[in-house]
Scaffold this active site. Sequence first.
Site, PDB file in Angstrom:
ATOM      1  N   HIS A   1      31.078  45.961  39.789  1.00 22.79           N
ATOM      2  CA  HIS A   1      30.395  46.154  40.625  1.00 22.79           C
ATOM      3  C   HIS A   1      30.605  45.326  42.147  1.00 22.79           C
ATOM      4  CE1 HIS A   1      28.288  42.256  40.234  1.00 22.79           C
ATOM      5  NE2 HIS A   1      28.405  42.246  39.023  1.00 22.79           N
TER       6      HIS A   1
ATOM      7  N   HIS B   1      31.923  41.661  42.282  1.00 18.25           N
ATOM      8  CA  HIS B   1      33.398  41.528  41.913  1.00 18.25           C
ATOM      9  C   HIS B   1      34.151  41.904  43.010  1.00 18.25           C
ATOM     10  CE1 HIS B   1      31.687  42.563  37.764  1.00 18.25           C
ATOM     11  NE2 HIS B   1      31.963  41.100  37.878  1.00 18.25           N
TER      12      HIS B   1
ATOM     13  N   CYS C   1      26.192  34.705  29.106  1.00 21.79           N
ATOM     14  CA  CYS C   1      27.034  33.624  29.879  1.00 21.79           C
ATOM     15  C   CYS C   1      28.237  33.109  28.936  1.00 21.79           C
ATOM     16  CB  CYS C   1      26.299  32.385  30.135  1.00 21.79           C
ATOM     17  SG  CYS C   1      25.008  32.629  31.367  1.00 21.79           S
TER      18      CYS C   1
ATOM     19  N   HIS D   1      20.376  35.384  33.223  1.00 19.86           N
ATOM     20  CA  HIS D   1      20.242  36.487  32.637  1.00 19.86           C
ATOM     21  C   HIS D   1      18.431  36.722  32.365  1.00 19.86           C
ATOM     22  CE1 HIS D   1      24.443  35.954  32.176  1.00 19.86           C
ATOM     23  NE2 HIS D   1      24.252  37.123  32.766  1.00 19.86           N
TER      24      HIS D   1
ATOM     25  N   LYS E   1      20.262  37.980  42.050  1.00 22.09           N
ATOM     26  CA  LYS E   1      21.608  38.157  41.877  1.00 22.09           C
ATOM     27  C   LYS E   1      21.959  39.624  41.343  1.00 22.09           C
ATOM     28  CE  LYS E   1      25.812  36.742  39.467  1.00 22.09           C
ATOM     29  NZ  LYS E   1      26.353  36.692  38.146  1.00 22.09           N
TER      30      LYS E   1
ATOM     31  N   CYS F   1      17.607  32.072  29.640  1.00 19.33           N
ATOM     32  CA  CYS F   1      18.546  31.849  30.514  1.00 19.33           C
ATOM     33  C   CYS F   1      18.431  32.023  31.809  1.00 19.33           C
ATOM     34  CB  CYS F   1      19.984  32.755  29.988  1.00 19.33           C
ATOM     35  SG  CYS F   1      21.328  32.876  31.389  1.00 19.33           S
TER      36      CYS F   1
HETATM   37  O1  ME8 Z   1      32.113  34.850  34.867  1.00 17.98           O
HETATM   38  N1  ME8 Z   1      27.670  38.050  44.284  1.00 17.98           N
HETATM   39  O2  ME8 Z   1      33.087  37.113  34.639  1.00 17.98           O
HETATM   40  P1  ME8 Z   1      31.940  37.904  35.563  1.00 17.98           P
HETATM   41  C1  ME8 Z   1      28.623  37.201  44.314  1.00 17.98           C
HETATM   42  N2  ME8 Z   1      34.985  36.271  33.172  1.00 17.98           N
HETATM   43  N3  ME8 Z   1      29.617  37.205  43.494  1.00 17.98           N
HETATM   44  C2  ME8 Z   1      29.551  37.876  42.293  1.00 17.98           C
HETATM   45  C3  ME8 Z   1      28.167  38.482  41.861  1.00 17.98           C
HETATM   46  C4  ME8 Z   1      27.146  38.601  42.921  1.00 17.98           C
HETATM   47  N4  ME8 Z   1      26.233  38.887  42.712  1.00 17.98           N
HETATM   48  N5  ME8 Z   1      28.525  38.874  40.821  1.00 17.98           N
HETATM   49  C5  ME8 Z   1      29.610  38.614  40.358  1.00 17.98           C
HETATM   50  C6  ME8 Z   1      33.049  35.712  34.545  1.00 17.98           C
HETATM   51  N6  ME8 Z   1      30.366  38.013  41.199  1.00 17.98           N
HETATM   52  C7  ME8 Z   1      34.198  35.087  33.842  1.00 17.98           C
HETATM   53  C8  ME8 Z   1      35.051  34.323  34.597  1.00 17.98           C
HETATM   54  S1  ME8 Z   1      37.264  32.847  35.167  1.00 17.98           S
HETATM   55  C9  ME8 Z   1      38.269  32.115  34.373  1.00 17.98           C
HETATM   56  C10 ME8 Z   1      36.179  33.487  34.178  1.00 17.98           C
HETATM   57  C11 ME8 Z   1      31.769  37.650  41.118  1.00 17.98           C
HETATM   58  O3  ME8 Z   1      32.387  39.403  35.131  1.00 17.98           O
HETATM   59  C12 ME8 Z   1      31.617  36.217  41.360  1.00 17.98           C
HETATM   60  O4  ME8 Z   1      33.081  35.879  41.631  1.00 17.98           O
HETATM   61  O5  ME8 Z   1      30.624  37.817  35.042  1.00 17.98           O
HETATM   62  C13 ME8 Z   1      31.697  35.623  40.121  1.00 17.98           C
HETATM   63  O6  ME8 Z   1      31.930  34.215  39.928  1.00 17.98           O
HETATM   64  C14 ME8 Z   1      32.288  36.630  39.027  1.00 17.98           C
HETATM   65  O7  ME8 Z   1      32.010  37.871  39.884  1.00 17.98           O
HETATM   66  C15 ME8 Z   1      31.643  36.475  37.883  1.00 17.98           C
HETATM   67  O8  ME8 Z   1      32.201  37.584  37.111  1.00 17.98           O
END
Ligand code: ME8
Length: 508
Positions: free
Chosen positions: A17, A20, A128, A146, A302, A143
């Site tokens: 989304h 990312h 998480c 979430h 978020k 959470c």
């Molecule tokens: O946490 N606003 O993966 P994830 C801004 N796999 N950035 C956002 C966002 C939002 N609303 N939503 C997601 C994980 N992101 C783990 C990470 S790393 C070794 C492992 C971005 O799929 C932002 O970079 O939940 C956030 O930290 C990341 O996606 C979380 O992606």
Amino acid sequence: MSFYVTTPIYYVNAAPHLGHAYTTIAADVMARHHRQRGEDVFFLTGTDEHGEPVADAAHALGIEPQELADRNAERFKALAPQLEASNDFFIRTTDPQHEAMVKQVLSRVRENGYVYEGTYEGWYCPRCADFKAENEIDEDRRCPIHHIELTREQEENYFFKLSAFQERLEELYAAREDFVVPRTRYNEALSFIRSGLRDVPLTRHKLTWGVQVPWDPEHVFYVWFDALLNYYTALSYAPSPAGLAAGGGDLAKRFWPASYHLIGKDILRFHAVYWPALLMAAELELPEHVFVHGFLLMDGEKMSKSLGNVLDPFAVIERYGSDALRFYLLRDVPFGQDGSVSTASFELRYESELANEFGNLASRTIAMVHRYRDGVPLALAPDPELDDEFAGLAQEVAAMIDRAELTAALDAIWQRVRRLNRYVEERAPWQLAKDETRAHELDLVLSTLVAGLRVLAVLLHPYLPASTDKLLAALGSEDRSLASARWDSMQALGEPIGRLDSLFPKSA
Ligand code: ME8
């Protein structure tokens, strides 16, 4: 000089989304900018495929985790080129080379004495994949991210001795005030460390979907340890990027430690506390910076796949192009802070800034050179009147991008887009063209506009790669290097320039 930038690896429990896309775009801007400086750059992104969030989502769909991982990893992989992201590699944590390297590094952590067996009990959020500290939990035991009910979990586990790094982490933060940026996040991480570090589970034995623990195959590694290590393991098997190849083909020698890990604030603790401790335990060098950006918010919440309120980056790109999305996200939301996004503010930025200010400046400049000089601007040095604003701009932008101030750097460039628009209005070349005795003035104005546009196009290239490629091609310039954006060496080439279709059509 080498520069290594990473995004988080994204969970494959659902489709990508806008959140990312945001981090990937930001990392791409940094990677492209550093390539413009002639540095040896490695840009890594990828997917996090193990652990409970993925296993649960797969079971809910009645399929195996690997199948879900394969399906969604493809979608994340496809997102990168659609965003024009120039990543050098895409890591998947189910890659066998990654798994082998995780086992190797974590075995070393154990040999170094930082692993022991014990029982863990705590409040756990399966989305998480994280145990929550008591002070993070509200009264109804949900959470905070979430809003789902937390579960009380008790497990026999292997533990990572995080507490052993209390002092060394405090020393790290004292010695390197830019280890975590911005400052608010540095403070947050430091206060978490100062509140006293407790050991954390390194393995899980209720789960099977993960990297098997080599010294006890009943366990898999807790997904975060497997995931964090991607930044290091990728360098052991990614193909070598085209570049300076200093240090030969060994990418770890060339690029480790990372220059910047870009992350969202949701995963601060893992990157700012666990990660440096893990690297210390494995006797590996620490990254230079962890940059923590804010959340993109819609209706004040978020955006996340589990909350369901997502804005589809694919749809935005299809209608407006990737440059428009890249520009909007970095322009409208100050990089490092939270910010609301909406289709209304997107359309406003697109029309008023991309189409009217930049697109128009480019098309009217090129049209005037064709109309008044048959497409050939004279090779003149640009008007000294603009020296104050344009000389030093490339260095100013580079200094901000060094600090990951991507919105501030874009704003500095945009002020010059506006300055050049004012210059056109003040000089009114259409008036000069009516008076033969002012031909030299007209030449100077046209050469200045062409020079100014070249500077802007080169500096905007990391943000707007597709449209600045078109513009630079029309201006007859192949050079994208930052050195080519220096005002003092700038002059119109004296070569014919091409034609340019509207960069940001209004009917999009
Ligand atoms: O946490 N606003 O993966 P994830 C801004 N796999 N950035 C956002 C966002 C939002 N609303 N939503 C997601 C994980 N992101 C783990 C990470 S790393 C070794 C492992 C971005 O799929 C932002 O970079 O939940 C956030 O930290 C990341 O996606 C979380 O992606």
